[in-house]
Design a protein around this motif. Structure first.
Motif, PDB file in Angstrom:
ATOM      1  N   LEU A 124       1.157  -1.606  -0.341  1.00 32.15           N
ATOM      2  CA  LEU A 124      -0.163   0.224  -0.097  1.00 32.15           C
ATOM      3  C   LEU A 124       0.206   1.463   0.229  1.00 32.15           C
ATOM      4  CD1 LEU A 124      -3.671   1.368  -0.202  1.00 32.15           C
ATOM      5  CD2 LEU A 124      -2.959   1.405   2.221  1.00 32.15           C
ATOM      6  N   PRO A 125       1.779   0.968   0.641  1.00 28.79           N
ATOM      7  CA  PRO A 125       2.956   2.056   0.762  1.00 28.79           C
ATOM      8  C   PRO A 125       3.574   2.574  -0.262  1.00 28.79           C
ATOM      9  CG  PRO A 125       3.385   1.055   2.357  1.00 28.79           C
ATOM     10  CD  PRO A 125       2.180   1.021   2.211  1.00 28.79           C
ATOM     11  N   ILE A 126       3.976   1.512  -1.375  1.00 26.81           N
ATOM     12  CA  ILE A 126       4.649   1.482  -2.320  1.00 26.81           C
ATOM     13  C   ILE A 126       3.730   1.923  -3.263  1.00 26.81           C
ATOM     14  CG2 ILE A 126       5.803   0.087  -3.811  1.00 26.81           C
ATOM     15  CD1 ILE A 126       6.435  -1.710  -2.031  1.00 26.81           C
ATOM     16  N   ARG A 127       2.110   1.236  -3.350  1.00 26.41           N
ATOM     17  CA  ARG A 127       1.506   2.155  -4.512  1.00 26.41           C
ATOM     18  C   ARG A 127       0.960   3.553  -4.559  1.00 26.41           C
ATOM     19  NH1 ARG A 127      -2.760  -0.340  -7.629  1.00 26.41           N
ATOM     20  NH2 ARG A 127      -3.675   1.805  -7.812  1.00 26.41           N
ATOM     21  N   GLU A 128       1.294   4.476  -2.609  1.00 29.23           N
ATOM     22  CA  GLU A 128       0.913   5.540  -2.464  1.00 29.23           C
ATOM     23  C   GLU A 128       2.106   6.347  -3.557  1.00 29.23           C
ATOM     24  OE1 GLU A 128       0.387   5.584   1.623  1.00 29.23           O
ATOM     25  OE2 GLU A 128      -2.174   4.807   1.206  1.00 29.23           O
ATOM     26  N   LEU A 163      10.534   3.745 -18.217  1.00 26.95           N
ATOM     27  CA  LEU A 163       9.150   3.683 -18.234  1.00 26.95           C
ATOM     28  C   LEU A 163       8.733   2.169 -18.167  1.00 26.95           C
ATOM     29  CD1 LEU A 163       8.731   6.357 -20.000  1.00 26.95           C
ATOM     30  CD2 LEU A 163       8.839   6.713 -17.488  1.00 26.95           C
ATOM     31  N   PRO A 164       9.057   1.453 -19.368  1.00 21.74           N
ATOM     32  CA  PRO A 164       8.045   0.161 -19.078  1.00 21.74           C
ATOM     33  C   PRO A 164       8.733  -1.011 -18.740  1.00 21.74           C
ATOM     34  CG  PRO A 164      10.526   0.193 -20.698  1.00 21.74           C
ATOM     35  CD  PRO A 164      10.205   1.360 -20.207  1.00 21.74           C
ATOM     36  N   THR A 165       9.377  -0.515 -17.684  1.00 26.54           N
ATOM     37  CA  THR A 165       9.390  -2.093 -16.607  1.00 26.54           C
ATOM     38  C   THR A 165       8.549  -1.600 -15.205  1.00 26.54           C
ATOM     39  OG1 THR A 165      12.191  -1.865 -16.997  1.00 26.54           O
ATOM     40  CG2 THR A 165      11.352  -2.276 -14.680  1.00 26.54           C
ATOM     41  N   VAL A 166       8.751  -0.379 -15.139  1.00 25.83           N
ATOM     42  CA  VAL A 166       7.958   0.114 -14.330  1.00 25.83           C
ATOM     43  C   VAL A 166       6.765  -0.187 -14.677  1.00 25.83           C
ATOM     44  CG1 VAL A 166       7.505   2.836 -12.735  1.00 25.83           C
ATOM     45  CG2 VAL A 166       9.264   2.266 -13.384  1.00 25.83           C
ATOM     46  N   GLY A 167       6.316  -0.077 -15.793  1.00 36.54           N
ATOM     47  CA  GLY A 167       4.888   0.096 -16.146  1.00 36.54           C
ATOM     48  C   GLY A 167       4.514  -1.731 -15.918  1.00 36.54           C
ATOM     49  N   MET A 168       5.539  -1.859 -16.719  1.00 43.51           N
ATOM     50  CA  MET A 168       5.034  -3.650 -16.096  1.00 43.51           C
ATOM     51  C   MET A 168       4.898  -4.368 -14.856  1.00 43.51           C
ATOM     52  SD  MET A 168       7.279  -6.082 -19.621  1.00 43.51           S
ATOM     53  CE  MET A 168       8.563  -4.797 -18.394  1.00 43.51           C
ATOM     54  N   ALA A 169       5.718  -4.347 -14.088  1.00 45.01           N
ATOM     55  CA  ALA A 169       6.113  -3.897 -12.983  1.00 45.01           C
ATOM     56  C   ALA A 169       4.745  -3.768 -12.139  1.00 45.01           C
ATOM     57  CB  ALA A 169       6.730  -3.917 -12.089  1.00 45.01           C
ATOM     58  N   THR A 170       3.824  -2.655 -12.354  1.00 41.91           N
ATOM     59  CA  THR A 170       2.905  -2.216 -11.444  1.00 41.91           C
ATOM     60  C   THR A 170       1.679  -2.706 -11.774  1.00 41.91           C
ATOM     61  OG1 THR A 170       2.263  -0.081 -13.058  1.00 41.91           O
ATOM     62  CG2 THR A 170       4.036   0.398 -11.363  1.00 41.91           C
ATOM     63  N   LYS A 171       2.199  -3.098 -13.390  1.00 45.75           N
ATOM     64  CA  LYS A 171       0.572  -3.855 -13.654  1.00 45.75           C
ATOM     65  C   LYS A 171       0.523  -5.700 -13.236  1.00 45.75           C
ATOM     66  CE  LYS A 171      -2.350  -5.261 -17.594  1.00 45.75           C
ATOM     67  NZ  LYS A 171      -2.244  -4.826 -19.314  1.00 45.75           N
ATOM     68  N   ALA A 172       1.446  -5.876 -12.884  1.00 44.49           N
ATOM     69  CA  ALA A 172       1.963  -6.877 -12.482  1.00 44.49           C
ATOM     70  C   ALA A 172       1.883  -7.235 -11.256  1.00 44.49           C
ATOM     71  CB  ALA A 172       3.063  -8.030 -12.441  1.00 44.49           C
ATOM     72  N   VAL A 173       1.618  -6.231 -10.243  1.00 43.16           N
ATOM     73  CA  VAL A 173       2.288  -6.610  -8.653  1.00 43.16           C
ATOM     74  C   VAL A 173       0.150  -5.463  -8.584  1.00 43.16           C
ATOM     75  CG1 VAL A 173       2.415  -5.616  -6.570  1.00 43.16           C
ATOM     76  CG2 VAL A 173       4.450  -6.258  -8.564  1.00 43.16           C
ATOM     77  N   PHE A 174      -0.432  -4.546  -8.869  1.00 41.40           N
ATOM     78  CA  PHE A 174      -1.155  -3.637  -8.804  1.00 41.40           C
ATOM     79  C   PHE A 174      -2.740  -3.982  -9.943  1.00 41.40           C
ATOM     80  CE2 PHE A 174       2.444  -1.344  -7.055  1.00 41.40           C
ATOM     81  CZ  PHE A 174       2.053  -1.854  -5.691  1.00 41.40           C
ATOM     82  N   GLY A 175      -2.732  -4.697 -10.766  1.00 40.00           N
ATOM     83  CA  GLY A 175      -3.138  -5.157 -11.689  1.00 40.00           C
ATOM     84  C   GLY A 175      -3.836  -3.707 -11.963  1.00 40.00           C
TER      85      GLY A 175
END
Length: 213
Positions: A124-128, A163-175
């Motif tokens: 949660l804090p990582i996402r925020e 940018l693509p690494t952050v995008g792929m990681a957040t999609k995998a982890v946060f949906g």
């Protein structure tokens, strides 16, 4: 000749590799795993971090220090503007990408790419923080058409691999891809940079390395 040491799957390794290719600097590559305890590695990178380079004068680590060295030692095809304020803006965004996007999102990479698992209370804090930092990135980046203005710069060396690494990681982890959710439409930018010979080479070598792993 310079030697770039590290792994082609590393974003910071590819940040440096992009700069070397863009500036037409001859270099060799040496595979070095992250956090190696080999004495020869530690003499160049005291914490065993990658990437680092070997030069005639000795070793040098930390990706941004390496890029600054390359800019001074090899001034051809400059990746930093001559104007002082414009140069500072490039360095500002490069620092922002490395520390406020990559370093925060990197906490999710173990779960996103390597089968790890983070506690929900930590996610949660990582996402925020990422949501907040992505909003800041959106205010700084221009994409006009490069991430800072109309010329390829050091900031693009960071942005293209991060940018693509952050995008792929957040999609995998946060949906969801938090960059896109935050209004950072970076896909056209990746296509633009991806058509450059340097980026094509970096991504092809990355794919080859992942296939061998």
């Amino acid at each position: 000749m310079l030697t770039l040491c590290g792994m082609p799957t590393s974003t910071f390794y590819n940040k440096v590799k992009l700069a070397l290719l863009e500036k037409d600097i001859p270099f060799a590559e040496e595979y070095v795993p992250i956090y190696s305890t080999d004495a020869a590695v530690l003499s160049a990178s005291p914490l065993g971090k990658i990437p680092f380079i070997r030069t005639e004068q000795g070793g040098l680590c930390e990706s941004q220090a390496i890029l600054e060295y390359l800019e001074t030692a090899y001034p051809q095809k400059a990746l930093i503007p001559a104007d002082a304020f414009a140069a500072a803006k490039v360095r500002e965004l490069t620092t922002f990408i490395d520390w406020h996007l990559d370093s925060v999102a990197r906490e999710t990479y173990g779960q996103a790419f390597f089968g790890g698992k983070l506690d929900e209370a930590r996610l949660l804090p990582i996402r925020e923080l990422l949501v907040k930092n992505i909003a800041g990135f959106k205010r700084l980046a221009s994409f006009s058409p490069f991430v800072v203005g109309d010329s390829f710069s050091q900031a693009d060396c960071s942005a293209f691999v991060t940018l693509p690494t952050v995008g792929m990681a957040t999609k995998a982890v946060f949906g969801e891809d938090l960059l896109l959710a935050g209004g950072v439409d970076y896909k056209a930018y990746l296509k633009l940079i991806g058509e450059r010979a340097s980026a094509t080479k970096v991504m092809a070598d990355r794919r080859t390395s992942m296939t061998k792993a």
